[in-house]
Write a protein that holds these residues in place. Structure first.
Motif, mmCIF file in Angstrom:
data_model
loop_
_atom_site.group_PDB
_atom_site.id
_atom_site.type_symbol
_atom_site.label_atom_id
_atom_site.label_comp_id
_atom_site.label_asym_id
_atom_site.label_seq_id
_atom_site.Cartn_x
_atom_site.Cartn_y
_atom_site.Cartn_z
ATOM 1 N N THR A 204 0.832 -1.163 0.181
ATOM 2 C CA THR A 204 -0.106 -0.051 0.141
ATOM 3 C C THR A 204 1.223 1.320 -0.363
ATOM 4 O O THR A 204 0.583 2.083 -1.157
ATOM 5 C CB THR A 204 -0.727 0.044 1.107
ATOM 6 N N ALA A 239 -10.413 2.381 0.131
ATOM 7 C CA ALA A 239 -10.395 3.695 0.806
ATOM 8 C C ALA A 239 -9.250 4.815 0.936
ATOM 9 O O ALA A 239 -9.927 6.376 1.566
ATOM 10 C CB ALA A 239 -10.209 3.179 2.325
ATOM 11 N N VAL A 240 -7.816 4.223 0.729
ATOM 12 C CA VAL A 240 -6.776 5.851 1.300
ATOM 13 C C VAL A 240 -6.989 6.541 0.189
ATOM 14 O O VAL A 240 -7.057 7.586 0.461
ATOM 15 C CB VAL A 240 -5.716 4.788 0.800
ATOM 16 N N GLU A 242 -9.959 7.185 -1.754
ATOM 17 C CA GLU A 242 -11.283 8.544 -1.652
ATOM 18 C C GLU A 242 -10.625 9.243 -0.225
ATOM 19 O O GLU A 242 -10.747 10.771 -0.612
ATOM 20 C CB GLU A 242 -11.959 7.373 -1.240
ATOM 21 N N ARG A 243 -10.109 8.939 0.858
ATOM 22 C CA ARG A 243 -9.905 10.092 1.966
ATOM 23 C C ARG A 243 -8.428 10.371 1.054
ATOM 24 O O ARG A 243 -8.249 11.934 1.639
ATOM 25 C CB ARG A 243 -8.308 9.504 3.191
ATOM 26 N N MET A 244 -7.539 10.945 0.335
ATOM 27 C CA MET A 244 -6.719 11.767 -0.077
ATOM 28 C C MET A 244 -7.353 12.191 -1.261
ATOM 29 O O MET A 244 -6.739 13.077 -1.454
ATOM 30 C CB MET A 244 -5.357 10.647 -1.054
ATOM 31 N N GLY A 245 -8.130 11.938 -1.478
ATOM 32 C CA GLY A 245 -8.814 13.025 -2.805
ATOM 33 C C GLY A 245 -8.801 13.038 -3.984
ATOM 34 O O GLY A 245 -9.070 13.512 -4.873
ATOM 35 N N LEU A 252 -16.725 2.246 -2.041
ATOM 36 C CA LEU A 252 -15.942 1.521 -1.306
ATOM 37 C C LEU A 252 -17.022 0.344 0.038
ATOM 38 O O LEU A 252 -16.311 -0.588 -0.387
ATOM 39 C CB LEU A 252 -15.496 2.975 -0.551
#
Length: 336
Positions: A204, A239-240, A242-245, A252
């Motif tokens: 990841t 998920a990561v 998405e969190r980072m934009g 998800l």
């Protein structure tokens, strides 16, 4: 500005390595349908070593190529159907033509990281047939950034619409990824992608390092299902990102559902980082060797870790599985 990342999911291809290529048509149908509902852009299907690779040398598939591809095609309404192709395993006249006729959308033509020349005819044929064509450089840790750029530029010249480098041995640290992806992004006009393995627990982190260095394409599999210690875990990546934009187009929740289905119905054992996986990564040995090394080492009572070290010294690559037994026999003789 929305930052878009193209995600390709080789759960039903790289995951085949983890089960000795014994994925069933029913399992393909179940996962393909779930991945399609989740909006996964590309679902890659087939033998772990790609189209036409089923053989005594690298492992016999339970299902033939036609069955696997026709099954996946039925259940992929939105997702594109992708395949991995290594010239030498897959022929143009028989294998590629048949796959395209079945309805494959995305074709990745792969070579060892210093042998891009062998992809010219296959890439040209795919472009002539109007399908998406990508170049793949496998075992990319074995070449410098400069050499990777030279080889990738050949693939670009041959018609590749993007270039993916594979950390086939799970040998990279984020600093390695930054160096090589940056060089490729600077040296190419087409998008660059990254395919991670998790032998050193970096899948990841390495994938994120790749996109932060300019990569636009990432690979990931449900629960990390793949060769050796597995791949970057797709649901975690989604998920990561998405969190980072970043935008992937993947839902998800539905991806989590697809991963749960894979866990229950497709994956007999979730990939974990074992002691031999770590040595394999440190030695730079192809993750797809794991099943073969385990079986032969046990048969001759040889420490797997010694086998990986020696395979690394000999710079053995995928397709040279026969050298595993040679290494094991040498270790047996040296013990006497």
């Amino acid at each position: 500005m929305i930052k878009h990342i193209l995600v390709s999911d080789p759960t039903l291809r790289d995951g085949s390595h983890a089960v000795a290529h014994q994925i069933t048509a029913q399992q393909i149908a179940l996962y393909a349908e779930a991945a399609d509902k989740a909006g996964v852009p590309i679902v890659e299907v087939g033998h772990g070593n790609g189209l036409g690779a089923s053989s005594m040398q690298v492992g016999l598939s339970l299902e033939d190529d036609v069955t696997m591809l026709e099954t996946a095609r039925k259940y992929l309404a939105k997702s594109k159907l992708g395949i991995h192709v290594i010239p030498g395993f897959a022929t143009i006249k028989r294998d590629l033509t048949r796959a395209i006729d079945i309805g494959v959308d995305v074709i990745r033509i792969a070579s060892h990281c210093t042998e891009a020349d062998i992809t010219q005819r296959h890439l040209g044929f795919v472009r002539e047939r109007g399908k998406e064509a990508y170049g793949v450089l496998m075992m990319s840790h074995m070449a410098s950034a400069a050499i990777l750029v030279e080889e990738a530029q050949k693939m670009e010249l041959y018609g590749a619409e993007g270039i993916i480098i594979m950390d086939s041995a799970g040998a990279y640290l984020p600093s390695d990824v930054v160096e090589k992806i940056t060089a490729l992004v600077d040296g190419l006009k087409v998008p660059v992608g990254f395919h991670a393995h998790n032998n050193l627990g970096m899948a990841t982190a390495n994938s994120i390092a790749a996109i932060e260095s300019g990569a636009k394409i990432l690979d990931g599999t449900a629960r990390g299902f793949g060769a050796g210690a597995g791949n970057a875990q797709l649901e975690v990546l989604v998920a990561v990102l998405e969190r980072m934009g970043f935008f992937t187009g993947i839902d998800l929740y539905k991806m989590l559902d697809a991963s749960d289905i894979a866990d229950k119905m497709v994956i007999p054992t979730i990939p974990v980082i074992k002691s031999e996986s770590i040595i394999s990564g440190l030695s730079g040995v192809f993750s797809g060797f794991a099943k073969h090394v385990t079986r032969i080492s046990k048969e001759y009572n040889v420490d797997q870790r010694d086998v990986y070290r020696e395979l690394g010294k000999r710079k053995v690559v995928g397709g040279q599985e026969d050298i595993i037994i040679e290494v094991v026999m040498d270790l047996v003789r040296n013990k006497k």
